[in-house]
Write an enzyme that holds these catalytic residues in place. Sequence first.
Site, PDB file in Angstrom:
ATOM      1  N   HIS B  60      12.021  11.434  24.391  1.00 20.58           N
ATOM      2  CA  HIS B  60      13.303  10.779  24.660  1.00 20.58           C
ATOM      3  C   HIS B  60      14.048  10.531  23.349  1.00 20.58           C
ATOM      4  O   HIS B  60      13.805   9.547  22.648  1.00 20.58           O
ATOM      5  CB  HIS B  60      13.057   9.442  25.384  1.00 20.58           C
ATOM      6  CG  HIS B  60      14.310   8.758  25.839  1.00 20.58           C
ATOM      7  ND1 HIS B  60      14.347   7.982  26.970  1.00 20.58           N
ATOM      8  CD2 HIS B  60      15.556   8.724  25.340  1.00 20.58           C
ATOM      9  CE1 HIS B  60      15.575   7.499  27.143  1.00 20.58           C
ATOM     10  NE2 HIS B  60      16.321   7.932  26.143  1.00 20.58           N
ATOM     11  N   ASP B 307      13.412   6.835  21.887  1.00 22.32           N
ATOM     12  CA  ASP B 307      14.804   6.590  22.297  1.00 22.32           C
ATOM     13  C   ASP B 307      15.706   6.603  21.052  1.00 22.32           C
ATOM     14  O   ASP B 307      16.622   5.800  20.920  1.00 22.32           O
ATOM     15  CB  ASP B 307      14.945   5.272  23.060  1.00 22.32           C
ATOM     16  CG  ASP B 307      16.300   5.147  23.761  1.00 22.32           C
ATOM     17  OD1 ASP B 307      17.075   6.117  23.746  1.00 22.32           O
ATOM     18  OD2 ASP B 307      16.587   4.068  24.321  1.00 22.32           O
TER      19      ASP B 307
END
Lengths: 318, 423
Positions: B60, B307
């Site tokens: 991610h 992220d």
Amino acid sequence: MTPDKKFVWTQTHLLGLENLSAQEITHILDTAESFKEISTRNIKKVPTLRGKVVVNMFVEPSTRTRMSFSLAAKRLSADVVDFSPSTSSLSKGETLKDTARNIEAMGIDIAIIRHTAPGTPHMLSRIIDASVINAGDGAHEHPTQGLLDIFTMREQKGRIKGLKVAVVGDIMHSRVARSNIWGLTKLGAEVIAVGPPTLIPQQIRELGVKIAYDIDKVIPEVDVINILRIQLERQRSKFFPTVREYARLFGINSERLRHAKKDVMIMHPGPINRGVEITPDVADGTHSVILRQVTNGLSVRMAVLYLVSGQPKAEEAE
Amino acid sequence: MTTILIKNGRVIDPANKIDKVTNVFIENGKIKSVGPKTPKANKTIDAKGLIVTPGLIDMHVHLREPGKEDEETIASGTAAAINGGFTSVACMPNTDPAIDNEASAEFVYLQAKRAGKANVFPIGAVTKGRKGEEISEMGQLFRGGAVGFSDDGAPIKSAEVVRRSLEYSKMFDKPIIDHCEDMDLIRDGTMSEGSVSVTLGLVGMPPVSEEIMVYRDIALAKLTDGKLHIAHISTKRAVELVRQAKKGGIKVTAEVTPHHLTLTDDYVKTSDFNTNYKVNPPLRTKSDVEALKAGLKDGTIDAIASDHAPHAEEEKDVEYNVAPFGIIGMETLLPVVLTELVHKKVITINQLVASLTVNPARILGIPKGTLSVGADADVTLIDLNKEWVIDPAKFKSKSRNCPFAGWKVKGKAVSVIIAGHVI
């Protein structure tokens, strides 16, 4: 009360009351006491901050706080520069950081900032070397309002310790409430937050505050009722059904005050929504110290400007 | 014929249940053998004292290209990945324009090939233009190389759209990756709702906003038997929901970020509103952090992902309310997790390696994350005991929005091999 001459003031900014000790808060109040007299003189001016430059950076609208700071600075003989976002480079897309740096490059000693975003004065204090005074940052703190409220309570009641203070209304969005809570609890007062549950975050209890939803149960037991402005502009989320219902449930009127202590103090930081959170007869009545708060704001802000500027000689103020 | 012998390293390959000091032999970009043999090689790497793992995967990340090349590009992002020890990354489609069609997925592969660094696997948008209204051409995206579908950066508001996307994506056996938050409850929140947000006067984002959406998505995964992956899980209750769903046989997986495993909302306060602590989902409380660690330990949470969300300095260096959410993370993931979780014995090194290799590979259905014979020779070498101080100025990422600056950490990826090439 005169300031404790042995106490050494070390803060170069005033960002909030949370980080001040009870002793520091008391020192500001005592210093403000010594400045009160200046406002009663024929020539309301002393040379304390002569040669210093103060900038009023009000990025959010304000009348009384801005004027109060301006007057306070001028009474201490500082040069005052006003800054407003609509006529500044902020409206051209310049960042606050760049604006602040440019202003500082012109030789600013103290920056007073009001902003809609919590933490902006803290950010500013990291960017510039000048002293920063928080004149209200979103819903976070409004330390000089908290100080002038406490100053007024102490002036009228002779003490803070042991006082019961109801803070009524929109606690969630109120910077005044937070600064009052920090200051009052540090000095030993008991604070009760009163309002609808939608406007009182439960976690406010962790600051040592009681919560009440029925104003009529609270009124008889408190020494001070500090009424917050209902921020109608926040109403898009519908924190209460109608202004009318709010006024019915929480508006302070003379009928409600009949059950209050005889010497109850009515306070309001302004601006007032007459007929909503307070009726005109109460706002202008004998219990009201609303205008006294405004007057005291000057002395408190003079004290804060004086202290953060690092002026060593108190006698210069005399 | 190009051959590499990595000898005497502690080889940890959870896909094959290997954890022993041995050798890895690479031939023509593929794993040839794992074992004590010492065949003659063009190049020999002495990995004594190092951990040898399948190339790490960050499932991610945001590479910002196309659209925000001032913050990151596929080239700079993959350089950052390698610097962090990753040989493969999966990038989210919230670019401008969004990765929502075959050509845009192919563009990612093309740029990654041009950059010549880490492998990049695009995740396609669930809905056209990420508008949350109509599902995208998932079949075309799949053909273009998309390894999953997500509207990340924003949740999928409509339960109907989530349902249809879970159903439709079954044809490709790729997950729907959801960013779970109920926007009606979030409003203009900037940090987690709780005692810290109340103190600071910042508008809070209630944890329940995440939990409602996790519950909704799990219910829809059960209904559809589709593959659901919860991105950046952050609350105690959400972890419990995933745990129960897994017990019930629902096809749900989850990932957690290093910052949610190590930081709490207190940092917003103690840092005096430093916007490098402004992330979405927001930093939660200590009990949430503990629940995330427990979820990782017991296998409820499958993967750790950064992220990685680069933002230009001028965007972050503003008032807290207006700063964008997000922090970079590819270059800090491994040292932070090694320091805070492995060295502190919250999880084992094997669990960590699994969460960065076989598990994300399995979730995304990509042929990576293993040292099986014949697999692509992607390898990461880790020095578990290297002590250093995080300095974002030395990062390869274009952005510097890092909350771990100045942290003393223990552990670092010292080398990566991608398709048999030592980088």
